[in-house]
Enzyme design. Sequence first.
Site, PDB file in Angstrom:
ATOM      1  N   ARG A   1       0.814  -1.234   0.000  1.00  0.00           N
ATOM      2  CA  ARG A   1       0.000   0.000   0.000  1.00  0.00           C
ATOM      3  C   ARG A   1       0.837   1.269   0.000  1.00  0.00           C
ATOM      4  NH1 ARG A   1      -2.915  -2.921   3.856  1.00  0.00           N
ATOM      5  NH2 ARG A   1      -4.864  -3.764   3.020  1.00  0.00           N
TER       6      ARG A   1
ATOM      7  N   LYS B   1       4.875  12.198 -10.073  1.00  0.00           N
ATOM      8  CA  LYS B   1       4.006  11.381 -10.932  1.00  0.00           C
ATOM      9  C   LYS B   1       4.723  10.085 -11.297  1.00  0.00           C
ATOM     10  CE  LYS B   1       2.179  14.441 -14.151  1.00  0.00           C
ATOM     11  NZ  LYS B   1       1.372  14.616 -15.371  1.00  0.00           N
TER      12      LYS B   1
ATOM     13  N   GLU C   1      -2.108  18.441 -10.460  1.00  0.00           N
ATOM     14  CA  GLU C   1      -2.397  18.909 -11.814  1.00  0.00           C
ATOM     15  C   GLU C   1      -3.840  19.362 -11.974  1.00  0.00           C
ATOM     16  OE1 GLU C   1      -0.450  16.524 -14.725  1.00  0.00           O
ATOM     17  OE2 GLU C   1      -1.227  17.735 -16.377  1.00  0.00           O
TER      18      GLU C   1
ATOM     19  N   HIS D   1       2.119  15.273 -28.904  1.00  0.00           N
ATOM     20  CA  HIS D   1       1.372  14.027 -28.718  1.00  0.00           C
ATOM     21  C   HIS D   1       0.662  13.615 -30.010  1.00  0.00           C
ATOM     22  CE1 HIS D   1       1.240  14.924 -24.125  1.00  0.00           C
ATOM     23  NE2 HIS D   1       2.308  14.225 -24.456  1.00  0.00           N
TER      24      HIS D   1
ATOM     25  N   HIS E   1       9.823  11.224 -28.174  1.00  0.00           N
ATOM     26  CA  HIS E   1       9.071  12.283 -27.504  1.00  0.00           C
ATOM     27  C   HIS E   1       9.806  13.626 -27.607  1.00  0.00           C
ATOM     28  CE1 HIS E   1       6.364  14.177 -24.693  1.00  0.00           C
ATOM     29  NE2 HIS E   1       7.371  14.522 -23.913  1.00  0.00           N
TER      30      HIS E   1
HETATM   31  N1  LIG Z   1       6.597  11.007 -14.404  1.00  0.00           N
HETATM   32  C1  LIG Z   1       6.765  12.097 -15.128  1.00  0.00           C
HETATM   33  O1  LIG Z   1       6.375  13.190 -14.703  1.00  0.00           O
HETATM   34  C2  LIG Z   1       7.463  11.994 -16.452  1.00  0.00           C
HETATM   35  C3  LIG Z   1       7.892  13.166 -17.090  1.00  0.00           C
HETATM   36  C4  LIG Z   1       8.593  13.042 -18.279  1.00  0.00           C
HETATM   37  C5  LIG Z   1       8.844  11.796 -18.826  1.00  0.00           C
HETATM   38  N2  LIG Z   1       8.387  10.684 -18.182  1.00  0.00           N
HETATM   39  C6  LIG Z   1       8.647   9.338 -18.747  1.00  0.00           C
HETATM   40  O2  LIG Z   1      10.041   9.125 -18.858  1.00  0.00           O
HETATM   41  C7  LIG Z   1      10.282   8.169 -19.890  1.00  0.00           C
HETATM   42  C8  LIG Z   1      11.457   8.622 -20.723  1.00  0.00           C
HETATM   43  O3  LIG Z   1      12.588   8.755 -19.908  1.00  0.00           O
HETATM   44  P1  LIG Z   1      14.055   8.683 -20.537  1.00  0.00           P
HETATM   45  O4  LIG Z   1      14.131   9.545 -21.732  1.00  0.00           O
HETATM   46  O5  LIG Z   1      15.009   8.904 -19.441  1.00  0.00           O
HETATM   47  O6  LIG Z   1      14.124   7.180 -21.086  1.00  0.00           O
HETATM   48  P2  LIG Z   1      14.849   5.859 -20.524  1.00  0.00           P
HETATM   49  O7  LIG Z   1      14.588   5.639 -19.106  1.00  0.00           O
HETATM   50  O8  LIG Z   1      14.491   4.764 -21.460  1.00  0.00           O
HETATM   51  O9  LIG Z   1      16.399   6.191 -20.717  1.00  0.00           O
HETATM   52  C9  LIG Z   1      16.871   6.461 -22.021  1.00  0.00           C
HETATM   53  C10 LIG Z   1      18.108   5.624 -22.346  1.00  0.00           C
HETATM   54  O10 LIG Z   1      19.230   6.225 -21.737  1.00  0.00           O
HETATM   55  C11 LIG Z   1      19.977   5.240 -21.019  1.00  0.00           C
HETATM   56  N3  LIG Z   1      20.605   5.941 -19.911  1.00  0.00           N
HETATM   57  C12 LIG Z   1      19.983   6.584 -18.893  1.00  0.00           C
HETATM   58  N4  LIG Z   1      20.878   7.184 -18.097  1.00  0.00           N
HETATM   59  C13 LIG Z   1      22.093   6.911 -18.620  1.00  0.00           C
HETATM   60  C14 LIG Z   1      23.413   7.267 -18.252  1.00  0.00           C
HETATM   61  N5  LIG Z   1      23.672   8.076 -17.212  1.00  0.00           N
HETATM   62  N6  LIG Z   1      24.416   6.797 -19.008  1.00  0.00           N
HETATM   63  C15 LIG Z   1      24.175   6.031 -20.094  1.00  0.00           C
HETATM   64  N7  LIG Z   1      22.948   5.678 -20.496  1.00  0.00           N
HETATM   65  C16 LIG Z   1      21.917   6.114 -19.768  1.00  0.00           C
HETATM   66  C17 LIG Z   1      18.975   4.191 -20.643  1.00  0.00           C
HETATM   67  O11 LIG Z   1      19.595   2.954 -20.466  1.00  0.00           O
HETATM   68  C18 LIG Z   1      18.059   4.195 -21.858  1.00  0.00           C
HETATM   69  O12 LIG Z   1      18.604   3.381 -22.857  1.00  0.00           O
HETATM   70  C19 LIG Z   1       8.985   8.045 -20.675  1.00  0.00           C
HETATM   71  O13 LIG Z   1       8.386   6.812 -20.399  1.00  0.00           O
HETATM   72  C20 LIG Z   1       8.126   9.175 -20.140  1.00  0.00           C
HETATM   73  O14 LIG Z   1       6.743   8.879 -20.159  1.00  0.00           O
HETATM   74  C21 LIG Z   1       7.723  10.758 -17.015  1.00  0.00           C
HETATM   75 ZN   LIG Z   2       7.455  15.965 -22.353  1.00  0.00          ZN
END
Ligand SMILES: NC(=O)c1ccc[n+]([C@@H]2O[C@H](COP(=O)([O-])OP(=O)(O)OC[C@H]3O[C@@H](n4cnc5c(N)ncnc54)[C@H](O)[C@@H]3O)[C@@H](O)[C@H]2O)c1
Ligand SMILES: [Zn+2]
Length: 448
Positions: free
Chosen positions: A235, A257, A337, A352, A365
């Site tokens: 929980r 989030k 939000e 989007h 994205h």
């Molecule tokens: N919760 C929120 O408010 C929020 C906001 C924005 C995005 N998101 C989410 O975040 C996700 C995208 O995140 P992302 O772009 O970090 O993608 P990701 O987590 O897939 O990371 C991108 C790539 O970078 C690599 N990587 C990460 N850190 C590294 C480092 N220090 N050195 C080498 N490689 C590294 C990872 O292995 C991966 O291959 C989406 O699913 C999106 O919906 C959430």
């Molecule tokens: Zn964004």
Amino acid sequence: MGAGKTTIARTLGLPCVATDEDVPIALFEEGEPAFRAREAEVVRTVLERAEPVVVDLGGGAVTIPEVRTLLKERATVVWLDVDVDTAWERVRRSDRPLAQDHGEFKRLYEERRPLYTEVADVVARDADDVVLAAASVHVERGALGRLGELVPGDGAVALVSDPRVAGIHGMDAQLALGPRLAETHELPPGEEAKTLAALDRLWQELRLDRTGTIVAFGGGCTTDAAGLAAATYLRGIAWTPVPTSLVAQVDAAIGGKTAIDLPQGKNLVGAFHWPARTVVDPALLETLPEPQRLEGMAEVVKAGLLAGEPFWELPDDELVRRSAAFKAAICLRDPHERGERAALNLGHTFAHALEAAAGYEGLTHGRAVALGLLAALRLSGRETGVVEEVLRPQPVRVDRELAWQAMRRDKKARGGDPRFVLLGDDGPRIGVAVPEEDARRELDRLIA
Ligand SMILES: NC(=O)c1ccc[n+]([C@@H]2O[C@H](COP(=O)([O-])OP(=O)(O)OC[C@H]3O[C@@H](n4cnc5c(N)ncnc54)[C@H](O)[C@@H]3O)[C@@H](O)[C@H]2O)c1
Ligand SMILES: [Zn+2]
């Protein structure tokens, strides 16, 4: 005195009580003890309130022992440590009785310093540091090496990592966590982490009890999925994201989030679950591949445009600190939000739509946001030079009609009319309706 406390209270969006406003400066003529006694009384009344409030404390209040005790018991104390000459420049022309003589001002400063050290929970240089402290976000180069101390509490830790990040930095994280590290888990790479199957596996592997903490170590996919695990396991238990991508450091790991995806769409199941602390180490970005960096820069440019400040020009440590603080401030003011947080969708209605039209394949994205920012700026009657120089967006090859239909179905559309975040002269405007032909024309310009 002169440290900028009033500005900061406004940034945090909480009611602010300036204790020295309730203590007439004229009392000073009756002698400092009378003034301080009255000040202590005001501070006590304010701190005994039940609801959260920012207390703008007069600089001399800490000289009263009773106030120091009250602060320790009832407040999170942020010390705004500006240097003595900056503070002097700000107050020298005021009518404050203790700001009339430079030498005396300096002497007071030195005399009070040890008291500030004694009461401060956090030392801050500026408004962003205060916001980050209030949001429990710790930004520090090299923070990974101190992870053991930085994860709040003293219970067991489960380290949940992205596989690639685990390969590069996993050993350092494990060593830093030391004896608190009880279990390690890996999520599948990328968006695969944000599936029910991956979450289910993690739920079943976890052995922590309710005093434990999940440390989410990776990009936004890892922090989103591990954060949802923390929100739901037993929980809800505490969690500490340690974001390693630029996207995660300035966006995904800030604001509480968490989510996984459904076949029907991204982020459709999730929870608001604020981390016990977010630990951001900008040094981790040194191993991030360039395309992934550009993904994050799209959100940095978005934040900078919204804030009216060129965050994108700053060196990494400051770029991360300021962008993260910008998002944290908005999320503190609007955690669920219901209003202002929607401003963070600048450029995202277009983005989007393009992502949906591309079937979430071949268009990231960040690239979609870069294009969306172009459209949002054009609709706002603004120059697009910055987006073009920093993000170099290229039109995408997608079906125009599909993109238009997706935009009309957008989450934020009302009755099929898409709503937009635009940039006005005094900052963002939310939920703006735009004539259909204008919106469609701008969408078309983004498509090759
Ligand atoms: N919760 C929120 O408010 C929020 C906001 C924005 C995005 N998101 C989410 O975040 C996700 C995208 O995140 P992302 O772009 O970090 O993608 P990701 O987590 O897939 O990371 C991108 C790539 O970078 C690599 N990587 C990460 N850190 C590294 C480092 N220090 N050195 C080498 N490689 C590294 C990872 O292995 C991966 O291959 C989406 O699913 C999106 O919906 C959430
Ligand atoms: Zn964004």
